[in-house]
Design a protein around this motif. Sequence first.
Motif, PDB file in Angstrom:
ATOM      1  N   LEU A   1       0.847  -1.191   0.000  1.00  5.05           N
ATOM      2  CA  LEU A   1       0.000   0.000   0.000  1.00  5.05           C
ATOM      3  C   LEU A   1       0.886   1.248   0.000  1.00  5.05           C
ATOM      4  CD1 LEU A   1      -2.806  -0.870   2.602  1.00  5.05           C
ATOM      5  CD2 LEU A   1      -2.884  -1.090   0.106  1.00  5.05           C
ATOM      6  N   PRO A   2       0.442   2.311  -0.667  1.00  2.00           N
ATOM      7  CA  PRO A   2       1.233   3.546  -0.667  1.00  2.00           C
ATOM      8  C   PRO A   2       1.249   4.176   0.720  1.00  2.00           C
ATOM      9  CG  PRO A   2      -0.907   3.916  -1.695  1.00  2.00           C
ATOM     10  CD  PRO A   2      -0.802   2.436  -1.456  1.00  2.00           C
ATOM     11  N   THR A   3       2.334   4.858   1.038  1.00  2.00           N
ATOM     12  CA  THR A   3       2.435   5.563   2.313  1.00  2.00           C
ATOM     13  C   THR A   3       2.274   7.051   2.066  1.00  2.00           C
ATOM     14  OG1 THR A   3       4.839   5.717   2.136  1.00  2.00           O
ATOM     15  CG2 THR A   3       3.945   3.815   3.293  1.00  2.00           C
ATOM     16  N   ILE A   4       1.647   7.729   3.021  1.00  2.00           N
ATOM     17  CA  ILE A   4       1.417   9.166   2.918  1.00  2.00           C
ATOM     18  C   ILE A   4       2.215   9.850   4.017  1.00  2.00           C
ATOM     19  CG2 ILE A   4      -0.300  11.008   2.946  1.00  2.00           C
ATOM     20  CD1 ILE A   4      -2.382   8.935   2.113  1.00  2.00           C
ATOM     21  N   PRO A   5       3.275  10.565   3.674  1.00  2.00           N
ATOM     22  CA  PRO A   5       4.077  11.227   4.711  1.00  2.00           C
ATOM     23  C   PRO A   5       3.276  12.290   5.443  1.00  2.00           C
ATOM     24  CG  PRO A   5       4.739  11.962   2.521  1.00  2.00           C
ATOM     25  CD  PRO A   5       3.777  10.831   2.317  1.00  2.00           C
ATOM     26  N   ALA A   6       3.439  12.355   6.738  1.00  2.00           N
ATOM     27  CA  ALA A   6       2.723  13.342   7.552  1.00  2.00           C
ATOM     28  C   ALA A   6       3.652  14.501   7.890  1.00  2.00           C
ATOM     29  CB  ALA A   6       2.195  12.688   8.829  1.00  2.00           C
ATOM     30  N   LYS A   7       3.114  15.710   7.841  1.00  2.00           N
ATOM     31  CA  LYS A   7       3.919  16.896   8.130  1.00  2.00           C
ATOM     32  C   LYS A   7       4.156  17.027   9.630  1.00  2.00           C
ATOM     33  CE  LYS A   7       1.931  19.384   4.184  1.00  2.00           C
ATOM     34  NZ  LYS A   7       1.114  20.551   3.779  1.00  2.00           N
ATOM     35  N   GLY A   8       5.350  17.464   9.977  1.00  2.00           N
ATOM     36  CA  GLY A   8       5.653  17.744  11.375  1.00  2.00           C
ATOM     37  C   GLY A   8       5.798  16.526  12.251  1.00  2.00           C
ATOM     38  N   ILE A   9       6.063  15.363  11.638  1.00  2.00           N
ATOM     39  CA  ILE A   9       6.120  14.099  12.373  1.00  2.00           C
ATOM     40  C   ILE A   9       7.475  13.423  12.134  1.00  2.00           C
ATOM     41  CG2 ILE A   9       5.096  11.807  12.648  1.00  2.00           C
ATOM     42  CD1 ILE A   9       3.294  14.045  13.621  1.00  2.00           C
ATOM     43  N   GLU A  10       8.074  12.894  13.207  1.00  2.00           N
ATOM     44  CA  GLU A  10       9.265  12.054  13.096  1.00  2.00           C
ATOM     45  C   GLU A  10       8.850  10.605  13.349  1.00  2.00           C
ATOM     46  OE1 GLU A  10      12.343  12.614  12.263  1.00  2.00           O
ATOM     47  OE2 GLU A  10      12.301  14.808  12.129  1.00  2.00           O
ATOM     48  N   THR A  11       9.335   9.691  12.524  1.00  2.00           N
ATOM     49  CA  THR A  11       8.952   8.284  12.671  1.00  2.00           C
ATOM     50  C   THR A  11      10.170   7.406  12.909  1.00  2.00           C
ATOM     51  OG1 THR A  11       9.082   7.848  10.287  1.00  2.00           O
ATOM     52  CG2 THR A  11       6.971   8.613  11.156  1.00  2.00           C
TER      53      THR A  11
ATOM     54  N   ARG B   1     -12.487  -4.220   8.307  1.00  2.39           N
ATOM     55  CA  ARG B   1     -13.710  -3.542   7.882  1.00  2.39           C
ATOM     56  C   ARG B   1     -13.426  -2.585   6.730  1.00  2.39           C
ATOM     57  NH1 ARG B   1     -12.978  -0.900  13.069  1.00  2.39           N
ATOM     58  NH2 ARG B   1     -12.264   1.248  12.765  1.00  2.39           N
ATOM     59  N   GLU B   2     -14.525  -2.081   6.125  1.00  4.16           N
ATOM     60  CA  GLU B   2     -14.421  -1.205   4.964  1.00  4.16           C
ATOM     61  C   GLU B   2     -13.602   0.049   5.275  1.00  4.16           C
ATOM     62  OE1 GLU B   2     -15.560  -2.037   2.024  1.00  4.16           O
ATOM     63  OE2 GLU B   2     -16.520  -3.871   2.731  1.00  4.16           O
ATOM     64  N   SER B   3     -12.895   0.531   4.256  1.00  5.25           N
ATOM     65  CA  SER B   3     -12.142   1.795   4.317  1.00  5.25           C
ATOM     66  C   SER B   3     -10.985   1.762   5.307  1.00  5.25           C
ATOM     67  CB  SER B   3     -13.080   2.972   4.645  1.00  5.25           C
ATOM     68  OG  SER B   3     -14.116   3.071   3.692  1.00  5.25           O
ATOM     69  N   THR B   4     -10.464   0.574   5.618  1.00  2.00           N
ATOM     70  CA  THR B   4      -9.292   0.473   6.493  1.00  2.00           C
ATOM     71  C   THR B   4      -8.155  -0.192   5.736  1.00  2.00           C
ATOM     72  OG1 THR B   4      -9.877  -1.707   7.397  1.00  2.00           O
ATOM     73  CG2 THR B   4     -10.782   0.238   8.522  1.00  2.00           C
ATOM     74  N   SER B   5      -6.938   0.048   6.207  1.00  4.98           N
ATOM     75  CA  SER B   5      -5.787  -0.540   5.530  1.00  4.98           C
ATOM     76  C   SER B   5      -5.771  -2.060   5.660  1.00  4.98           C
ATOM     77  CB  SER B   5      -4.491   0.047   6.090  1.00  4.98           C
ATOM     78  OG  SER B   5      -4.304  -0.307   7.450  1.00  4.98           O
ATOM     79  N   MET B   6      -6.418  -2.607   6.696  1.00  7.16           N
ATOM     80  CA  MET B   6      -6.448  -4.065   6.847  1.00  7.16           C
ATOM     81  C   MET B   6      -7.202  -4.728   5.696  1.00  7.16           C
ATOM     82  SD  MET B   6      -6.819  -4.778  10.958  1.00  7.16           S
ATOM     83  CE  MET B   6      -7.462  -6.435  10.694  1.00  7.16           C
ATOM     84  N   LEU B   7      -8.262  -4.093   5.209  1.00  3.84           N
ATOM     85  CA  LEU B   7      -8.981  -4.605   4.046  1.00  3.84           C
ATOM     86  C   LEU B   7      -8.236  -4.246   2.760  1.00  3.84           C
ATOM     87  CD1 LEU B   7     -11.327  -5.862   2.525  1.00  3.84           C
ATOM     88  CD2 LEU B   7     -12.596  -3.725   2.833  1.00  3.84           C
ATOM     89  N   GLN B   8      -7.744  -3.020   2.667  1.00  3.64           N
ATOM     90  CA  GLN B   8      -7.039  -2.580   1.465  1.00  3.64           C
ATOM     91  C   GLN B   8      -5.809  -3.435   1.192  1.00  3.64           C
ATOM     92  OE1 GLN B   8      -6.377   1.482   2.585  1.00  3.64           O
ATOM     93  NE2 GLN B   8      -8.507   2.088   2.243  1.00  3.64           N
ATOM     94  N   PHE B   9      -5.141  -3.869   2.262  1.00  2.00           N
ATOM     95  CA  PHE B   9      -3.955  -4.714   2.116  1.00  2.00           C
ATOM     96  C   PHE B   9      -4.307  -6.042   1.448  1.00  2.00           C
ATOM     97  CE2 PHE B   9      -1.671  -8.265   4.238  1.00  2.00           C
ATOM     98  CZ  PHE B   9      -0.443  -8.110   3.614  1.00  2.00           C
ATOM     99  N   VAL B  10      -5.363  -6.694   1.915  1.00  2.00           N
ATOM    100  CA  VAL B  10      -5.772  -7.981   1.336  1.00  2.00           C
ATOM    101  C   VAL B  10      -6.210  -7.780  -0.114  1.00  2.00           C
ATOM    102  CG1 VAL B  10      -7.388  -9.918   1.511  1.00  2.00           C
ATOM    103  CG2 VAL B  10      -6.443  -8.897   3.590  1.00  2.00           C
TER     104      VAL B  10
END
Length: 323
Positions: free
Chosen positions: A153-163, A202-211
Motif C-alpha cells: 500500500l502507498p504511504t502518505i508522509p505526515a507533516k511535522g512528524i518524526e517516525t 472492515r471497509e475503508s481500512t488498511s487491513m482490508l485494502q492490504f488484502v
Amino acid sequence: MLNINRLQLLREVANRKTIAATADAFFMTPSAVSQQLSVLEREAGVPLLKKAGRGVELTSAGNLLVKNSEEIFAAIERAEAQLIDTSKGLSGNVKISAFPTSQRALVVPAVVTLQKNHPNLHLHIQDLEPEYRVPMLGAGDLAGAGYYEWNVLPTIPAKGIETYTLVTENVYLGMPATHPLAKVKRSIGISELSDENWIVGRESTSMLQFVSAATAQAGFSPRASFQSMDFDVILTAVEAGLGIALVPPLAFMETTSHKQKVVYKSLAELHLHRTAKVAVRKGSEFNPLIKEVLRTFQAQASSVQYRLDLLHTSLKENFLYTR
C-alpha cells in the motif's frame, strides 16, 4: 505578528479537513474556530481558506503558511524539551497510542521496563488504530503513536512528524488445520486462493485494502465473508472454518489461543510484510521523557525482531507453523 494558537488551528484544519472536526479536537465550537481563523487571515493579509463542498480546504497561501509553521512547532517542542529538569530523574506523564497486535509483544514488556527503571514516569496507553494517529498527535492529544504500514500500500508522509521503525514482520496465510492445503509441503500461491472465503478488516481500512491489493496482483478480488479489526476474532473465524486470512505474526506469536487449530503458511508468489513504527511530533524527540520511551521501545523491538526472524526461518524450512 501571527498568533501561534491560531496557526495551530489552521494546521489542524489542514489535517482534519473540516472546521467541525477541528473544533472537536480543541473542545471549541465551530463558530469559535471560524472566528479565530478569520482573525488569522487578517493577520496574514491573504485568504487562507476556501470552501470545498461541505468542508473547507486551504488556499495556496494557507498551505504555504502551514508548511512553514511546522518548523515553528518543532522549535517549540525542542524548547520545551530543554526546559525539563532531569536532575531528579525522569518524571512526568506520557500518553501514547498503540495498535492492538503490538500490545503483547512490544508494548506491555516495554511499559513494565519503564515502570521498573523510572517509577515517576507515568505512561498512559491508548488502544488506537493507526488511521487516527496523525490528527491526535498534531492536536497534542498524544505524545507518541504506534502504527503500521503494509508494503503493498502507498504511504502518505505526515507533516511535522518524526517516525522510527520498530519491527518488520512477514505476513502469512492463516487457514484452518482441516483445510486441504494445510498439510501441503510447500508455500501457497495467492492465485490458488481465488475461490476461498476471506476474513478481512472492515471497509475503508488498511487491513482490508492490504488484502485487496495482495489478491489484485493475482487478478482477483477477495470474497469477504467476515469482517473484523480484531485479529483474535479473525483467527477464531479461521479456526471455525469460516475462511482464510492474511496474518502478521504479532497477532499470534504471543498467545496460545487457536493452538493446533490454525496453520500458518508462507506465500509463494508475493513477499508481503508489515512494518511497525512509532511517530512523535517533530522536535519532541529531544524531550528526555519521550527519548527514554523511544529507547525502551526500540530495545524491546530488537528482541521481538529476533524472534520474528526465527519464526520466518522455521516457516521456510517446514512450510507451516501451528499454534
